[in-house]
Design a protein around this motif. Sequence first.
Motif: not given
Length: 397
Positions: A382-397
């Motif tokens: 769960y937290y691995f998936l959340e970390a992936l999502k957060r990196y995508k949303d906050w650091y790849l935009q």
Amino acid sequence: MILQKLTVLTFMVINIIAAAQNNKKEMSKLIRNEFEFAEKQYKYLIKSVPPDKMPQSYNASSNKITTRDITWWCSGFYPGSLWMIYEQTNDPEIKKEAERTLKIIEPNKTFTRDHDLGFMMFSSFGNAYRITKDPAYKEVILTSAESLSTRFKPGMQAILSWDKMADFKGPVIIDNMMNLELLMWATKNGGSKKTEEIAITHANTTIKNHFRPDYSSYHVIDYDVNTGKVLGKKTFQGYSDSSAWARGQGWALYGYTMMYRFKKNEKYLNQARHIAKFILNNPTLPEDKIPYWDFNDPKIPEVPRDASAGAIIASALLELGQYVEKDERANYADAARQMIVSLSGDKYRSQLGENGGFLLKHSTGGLPLNSEIDVPLIYADYYFLEALKRYKDWYLQ
């Protein structure tokens, strides 16, 4: 000479920009690949999940997953993981299973026997509501928050984690910081003011009693329920009462970062920054940034890692980076990126169809209890998936 220095400086800037762009491309590809893998892997896991239980782990010797009843504290992580995978892939089979599992765990909304309603109901229904905006999911969240609030004990100014036990009169564990998100969200989204007040009080009591001078956290503070007197500072899952149990440090970091998100109180932000410093500067943190199960186990490095702690810390660092200045943000993001890259590698991540359908290997639940040692755990996923999502949303935009 001046022109030569300017030329060198220009090339340095160009190289830094190029490296940053290349890093973004690599992480974008990694995250896309990891969600595509998760979609396929969880379809494998779905086949083994019984109709009335939630997946816990995988027993390699029997080649079977282990499952638990819905009142187990981790029952929300499987639905939550499914919703995050669906959000990225739009796979109808994943969504169908996510919806089914919500119906199974919904009775937990009135569960009051321990403090874990946040884990159980916000990880699951919280993600479902965030993605679908279904008002029925919101009502479940608000009811769950009211149920959790019944465990607040005014005398000790905290939420009682477990009921009285042989070794504890009024135990409060650092894990409880994670359940405050349910209470904070509820007040902000139409619930009573009371739930937020309880969360703030609990967070303040925890700052006062749970932390050592180096900002590492005890696992359990035992209180006199009526007076709030601290009866003991102990552990239940760590190496010793005075050690820094790795996942507990992750819960602390995540919890105070989350509290700052809601209240913008500098006290919470500074607490999170100090905890992050303890973790990232710890001499026993390995090069791949995935911690050993306890930072103070004297047998390091001949002890198990905890991938779940790495995933939780990575996710928390990515949020903490949203609230600090540029250089500090880059430091947190880089550490989280290293954790994500490590967890995505062959050492920690499963191959398709193996590991019972779980994503990650090498988590440690309760080593002193001889429980869940070096195995996959649903909350690590769960937290691995959340970390992936957060990196995508906050650091790849």
